[in-house]
Design an enzyme around this catalytic site. Structure first.
Site, PDB file in Angstrom:
ATOM      1  N   TYR A   1       0.842  -1.324   0.170  1.00  0.00           N
ATOM      2  CA  TYR A   1       0.052   0.040   0.131  1.00  0.00           C
ATOM      3  C   TYR A   1       0.786   1.251   0.094  1.00  0.00           C
ATOM      4  O   TYR A   1       0.805   2.305  -0.797  1.00  0.00           O
ATOM      5  CB  TYR A   1      -0.955   0.119   1.204  1.00  0.00           C
ATOM      6  CG  TYR A   1      -1.711   1.077   1.226  1.00  0.00           C
ATOM      7  CD1 TYR A   1      -2.928   1.829   0.329  1.00  0.00           C
ATOM      8  CD2 TYR A   1      -1.538   2.155   2.145  1.00  0.00           C
ATOM      9  CE1 TYR A   1      -3.478   2.708   0.392  1.00  0.00           C
ATOM     10  CE2 TYR A   1      -2.207   3.386   2.374  1.00  0.00           C
ATOM     11  CZ  TYR A   1      -3.342   3.595   1.459  1.00  0.00           C
ATOM     12  OH  TYR A   1      -4.064   5.025   1.450  1.00  0.00           O
TER      13      TYR A   1
ATOM     14  N   PRO B   1      -3.148  12.410   3.169  1.00  0.00           N
ATOM     15  CA  PRO B   1      -3.772  12.217   4.672  1.00  0.00           C
ATOM     16  C   PRO B   1      -3.322  11.314   5.420  1.00  0.00           C
ATOM     17  O   PRO B   1      -2.706  10.355   4.936  1.00  0.00           O
ATOM     18  CB  PRO B   1      -5.464  11.964   4.359  1.00  0.00           C
ATOM     19  CG  PRO B   1      -5.595  12.008   2.739  1.00  0.00           C
ATOM     20  CD  PRO B   1      -4.237  11.770   2.057  1.00  0.00           C
TER      21      PRO B   1
HETATM   22  P1  NDP Z   1     -13.517   4.576   1.530  1.00  0.00           P
HETATM   23  O1  NDP Z   1     -13.385   2.842   1.471  1.00  0.00           O
HETATM   24  O2  NDP Z   1     -14.163   5.069   2.388  1.00  0.00           O
HETATM   25  O3  NDP Z   1     -14.001   4.936  -0.137  1.00  0.00           O
HETATM   26  C1  NDP Z   1     -13.350   4.440  -1.394  1.00  0.00           C
HETATM   27  C2  NDP Z   1     -14.206   4.908  -2.434  1.00  0.00           C
HETATM   28  O4  NDP Z   1     -13.470   4.361  -3.745  1.00  0.00           O
HETATM   29  C3  NDP Z   1     -15.426   4.261  -2.743  1.00  0.00           C
HETATM   30  O5  NDP Z   1     -16.442   5.171  -3.272  1.00  0.00           O
HETATM   31  C4  NDP Z   1     -15.493   3.125  -3.233  1.00  0.00           C
HETATM   32  O6  NDP Z   1     -16.720   2.620  -4.191  1.00  0.00           O
HETATM   33  C5  NDP Z   1     -14.290   3.498  -4.416  1.00  0.00           C
HETATM   34  N1  NDP Z   1     -13.754   2.516  -5.054  1.00  0.00           N
HETATM   35  C6  NDP Z   1     -12.782   1.435  -4.573  1.00  0.00           C
HETATM   36  N2  NDP Z   1     -12.248   0.747  -5.689  1.00  0.00           N
HETATM   37  C7  NDP Z   1     -12.760   1.188  -6.741  1.00  0.00           C
HETATM   38  C8  NDP Z   1     -12.329   0.904  -7.890  1.00  0.00           C
HETATM   39  N3  NDP Z   1     -11.785  -0.183  -8.404  1.00  0.00           N
HETATM   40  N4  NDP Z   1     -13.098   1.622  -9.123  1.00  0.00           N
HETATM   41  C9  NDP Z   1     -13.848   2.512  -8.716  1.00  0.00           C
HETATM   42  N5  NDP Z   1     -14.143   2.826  -7.541  1.00  0.00           N
HETATM   43  C10 NDP Z   1     -13.575   2.193  -6.567  1.00  0.00           C
HETATM   44  O7  NDP Z   1     -12.090   4.938   1.662  1.00  0.00           O
HETATM   45  P2  NDP Z   1     -11.629   6.389   1.762  1.00  0.00           P
HETATM   46  O8  NDP Z   1     -12.418   7.451   1.249  1.00  0.00           O
HETATM   47  O9  NDP Z   1     -10.775   6.373   2.896  1.00  0.00           O
HETATM   48  O10 NDP Z   1     -10.360   6.372   0.728  1.00  0.00           O
HETATM   49  C11 NDP Z   1     -10.300   7.176  -0.459  1.00  0.00           C
HETATM   50  C12 NDP Z   1      -8.879   7.487  -0.901  1.00  0.00           C
HETATM   51  O11 NDP Z   1      -8.052   8.015  -0.053  1.00  0.00           O
HETATM   52  C13 NDP Z   1      -8.059   6.066  -1.003  1.00  0.00           C
HETATM   53  O12 NDP Z   1      -7.118   6.542  -2.417  1.00  0.00           O
HETATM   54  C14 NDP Z   1      -7.096   5.788  -0.027  1.00  0.00           C
HETATM   55  O13 NDP Z   1      -5.970   5.242  -0.303  1.00  0.00           O
HETATM   56  C15 NDP Z   1      -6.813   7.402   0.460  1.00  0.00           C
HETATM   57  N6  NDP Z   1      -6.465   7.513   1.514  1.00  0.00           N
HETATM   58  C16 NDP Z   1      -7.310   7.219   2.834  1.00  0.00           C
HETATM   59  C17 NDP Z   1      -6.887   7.498   4.294  1.00  0.00           C
HETATM   60  C18 NDP Z   1      -7.556   6.797   5.178  1.00  0.00           C
HETATM   61  O14 NDP Z   1      -7.206   6.941   6.506  1.00  0.00           O
HETATM   62  N7  NDP Z   1      -9.081   6.472   5.097  1.00  0.00           N
HETATM   63  C19 NDP Z   1      -5.626   8.197   4.323  1.00  0.00           C
HETATM   64  C20 NDP Z   1      -4.841   8.231   3.421  1.00  0.00           C
HETATM   65  C21 NDP Z   1      -5.314   8.222   2.133  1.00  0.00           C
HETATM   66  P3  NDP Z   1     -17.007   1.352  -4.593  1.00  0.00           P
HETATM   67  O15 NDP Z   1     -16.426   0.091  -3.724  1.00  0.00           O
HETATM   68  O16 NDP Z   1     -18.336   1.042  -4.805  1.00  0.00           O
HETATM   69  O17 NDP Z   1     -16.141   1.081  -6.037  1.00  0.00           O
HETATM   70  C1  8X3 Z   2      -4.195   5.509   4.937  1.00  0.00           C
HETATM   71  C2  8X3 Z   2      -3.346   6.120   5.872  1.00  0.00           C
HETATM   72  O1  8X3 Z   2      -1.584   5.558   7.655  1.00  0.00           O
HETATM   73  O2  8X3 Z   2      -3.487   3.924   7.333  1.00  0.00           O
HETATM   74  O3  8X3 Z   2      -3.263   5.949   3.607  1.00  0.00           O
HETATM   75  O4  8X3 Z   2      -1.962   4.058   5.867  1.00  0.00           O
HETATM   76  S1  8X3 Z   2      -2.516   4.814   6.615  1.00  0.00           S
END
Ligand code: NDP
Ligand code: 8X3
Length: 252
Positions: free
Chosen positions: A153, A183
């Site tokens: 990841y 984030p």
């Molecule tokens: P969520 O799981 O809450 O949301 C993920 C979203 O992405 C959903 O809408 C999901 O919908 C969609 N998704 C997942 N896989 C696919 C795919 N193959 N094609 C199209 N859509 C897809 O996660 P977050 O909001 O936390 O994550 C969003 C981004 O933020 C990610 O890139 C994550 O790595 C990043 N991030 C998150 C952090 C955290 O702590 N939460 C911290 C740092 C970065 P569906 O499953 O219906 O496709």
């Molecule tokens: C998501 C934040 O620290 O869980 O990117 O990997 S962490």
């Protein structure tokens, strides 16, 4: 004048928060994800609450043909995309690199790196043609340094940094801006997805600390887009107050 933002993964967490924030700022939205029903609910909510136009587009960012079909079939009125938020992404598993699930690795690499690249490749040429646009990539603190069990990841998010930097370099002769938002802990479905639906294990990730919310990240995304045209917010690391790095977290 109509302003359009396309947000991948707009049905949950950070993507949904960005959809609400940008709708609140008057953007019409192309919202994407893989789950049709969740997209319909989100589109209804955004239209009712903010009075903006919303085009739901259901596809998997890992599927290049599906991405091409979705972009090629955008109605004319939706083609001039001002803001692309490459947000769809996920982590799967927390095993050591020598013991990880190879299918999980492939899903992370295909979604977080290749999916982001497909969207960029298909949307940014229009921005270059119009000499207007902003790309926001959702990276992570995980891209700054590896942590235990997170190697693949973390590698995908390090790739998001390299791809953001590379795109910014390749667009430097244009007015198009590129922002990598990184984030830390944000409470969303992220950990439920990472632990394959184990909600108790997911809840523990946010125990003893006030995590960030999707709104906290959406605020920064909108700030970057609304900055004056000569200001390019290239990269922002956003952490909870009691998080100092990917692996240093103080829990009460
Ligand atoms: P969520 O799981 O809450 O949301 C993920 C979203 O992405 C959903 O809408 C999901 O919908 C969609 N998704 C997942 N896989 C696919 C795919 N193959 N094609 C199209 N859509 C897809 O996660 P977050 O909001 O936390 O994550 C969003 C981004 O933020 C990610 O890139 C994550 O790595 C990043 N991030 C998150 C952090 C955290 O702590 N939460 C911290 C740092 C970065 P569906 O499953 O219906 O496709
Ligand atoms: C998501 C934040 O620290 O869980 O990117 O990997 S962490």
């Amino acid at each position: 004048m109509k302003k359009i933002a396309l947000i991948t993964g707009a049905t949950s967490g950070i993507g949904a928060a960005c959809a609400r924030k940008f709708a609140g700022a008057g953007y019409d939205l192309i919202i994407t994800a893989r789950t049709e029903s969740a997209l319909s609910v989100m589109a209804y909510e955004l239209t009712q609450h903010f009075g903006v136009e919303v085009l739901p587009c259901c596809f998997d960012v890992r599927n290049l043909d599906a991405v091409k079909r979705a972009v090629d079939s955008l109605p004319m009125a939706w083609r001039d995309i001002d803001v692309l938020i490459n947000n769809a992404g996920l982590a799967l598993g927390l095993e050591p690199e020598y013991a990880g699930d190879i299918t999980d690795w492939e899903t992370m690499i295909d979604t977080n790196i290749k999916g982001l690249l497909y969207m960029t490749r298909l949307i940014v040429p229009g921005m270059v043609e119009r000499q207007k646009g902003h790309v926001i990539n959702i990276g992570s603190v995980a891209g700054d340094a590896a942590y235990a069990g997170g190697a693949v990841y973390c590698a995908t998010k390090a790739a998001v940094k390299a791809l953001s930097d590379g795109l910014r370099i390749d667009l430097v002769h244009t007015p198009i801006r590129v922002t990598n938002l990184k984030p830390g802990l944000v409470e969303t479905n992220f950990s439920k997805v990472r632990f394959h639906g184990d909600t108790e294990r997911a809840a523990n990730v946010y125990k003893g600390i006030t995590p960030l919310t999707g709104d906290d990240i959406a605020d920064v995304a909108l700030y970057a887009v609304q900055a004056p045209a000569h200001v390019q917010i290239a990269e922002v690391l956003i952490l909870a107050t009691h998080q100092a790095s990917g692996s240093v977290i103080c829990r009460s």
